[in-house]
Design an enzyme around this catalytic site. Sequence first.
Site, PDB file in Angstrom:
ATOM      1  N   ALA A 165      -0.666  13.051  78.682  1.00  0.00           N
ATOM      2  CA  ALA A 165       0.151  13.215  79.886  1.00  0.00           C
ATOM      3  C   ALA A 165       1.101  12.038  80.031  1.00  0.00           C
ATOM      4  CB  ALA A 165      -0.748  13.326  81.115  1.00  0.00           C
ATOM      5  N   ASN A 166       1.867  11.996  81.097  1.00  0.00           N
ATOM      6  CA  ASN A 166       2.720  10.843  81.388  1.00  0.00           C
ATOM      7  C   ASN A 166       2.800  10.656  82.896  1.00  0.00           C
ATOM      8  OD1 ASN A 166       5.150  12.277  82.490  1.00  0.00           O
ATOM      9  ND2 ASN A 166       5.060  13.231  80.459  1.00  0.00           N
ATOM     10  N   ARG A 167       3.535   9.634  83.322  1.00  0.00           N
ATOM     11  CA  ARG A 167       3.502   9.230  84.726  1.00  0.00           C
ATOM     12  C   ARG A 167       4.486   9.961  85.634  1.00  0.00           C
ATOM     13  NH1 ARG A 167       0.289   4.917  85.300  1.00  0.00           N
ATOM     14  NH2 ARG A 167      -0.088   3.633  83.446  1.00  0.00           N
ATOM     15  N   ALA A 197       9.537  15.554  82.546  1.00  0.00           N
ATOM     16  CA  ALA A 197       9.196  14.584  81.508  1.00  0.00           C
ATOM     17  C   ALA A 197       8.266  15.291  80.527  1.00  0.00           C
ATOM     18  CB  ALA A 197       8.515  13.367  82.126  1.00  0.00           C
TER      19      ALA A 197
END
Length: 225
Positions: A29-31, A95
């Site tokens: 995942a990412n932020r 994103a």
Amino acid sequence: EPNGGLSGKHILITAGPTHEPIDPVRYIANRSSGKQGFAIAAAAAKAGARVTLVAGPVHLPTPAGVDRVDVETARQMLAAVEAALPADAAIMVAAVADWRAADAADQKLKKDGSGQPAPLALVENPDILATLGHHAQRPALLVGFAAETQKIAEHAQAKLAKKGADWIVANDVSGPPGMSVMGGDANAVQIVSAAGIESWPSLPKSEVADKLIEKVAHALASYPD
Ligand code: C5P
């Protein structure tokens, strides 16, 4: 609505991160919080557009008047985006994870205590923005975002050509987790296009959204139907 600059237009927006499964309990995942993309969807709906918002896993309410499609992975996001075509403009804010596990495991992976590197092979995900940029049903106006930590305008210029986009909205996401643009409420962006670079001051994400949607409405008004 008095502010109907986008009435009759279909605006397609992606937002949030994607989650790429490694096994049944783990994912990449990412932020990304999804806040900027959701704010843009809200602004487009306020301006009278029909809005399709393809959202990765986020904890945000659906803005008023927006059709939301929830997805987890990049491949699901691409499928939902293509299913939503045609659109007058597409604004790709998500994103998207650049890589996914080559083979997501059916069972939870176990460490074997060998001290060897983890057996995690990654493959590249499809690029949704670039796919739209070269699509038979390419939206008349195609906008990408670029989260950068250095040489922001330069990287954004290169991205325009590579992705076949009309504008890249570039922002500086450097800064420690929790203190940066990602997850925060403000954003300082530069709009990079063939016409040059427009720098906006740091603004609340809702104001970046309003200004961007105003610019989109202005651009679409100058295109033939
Ligand atoms: O190459 P980079 O990830 O920096 O490009 C960012 C832009 O491309 C964003 O608009 C993002 O939504 C889009 N993108 C995409 N699919 C990917 C990677 C990025 O649509 N797989």
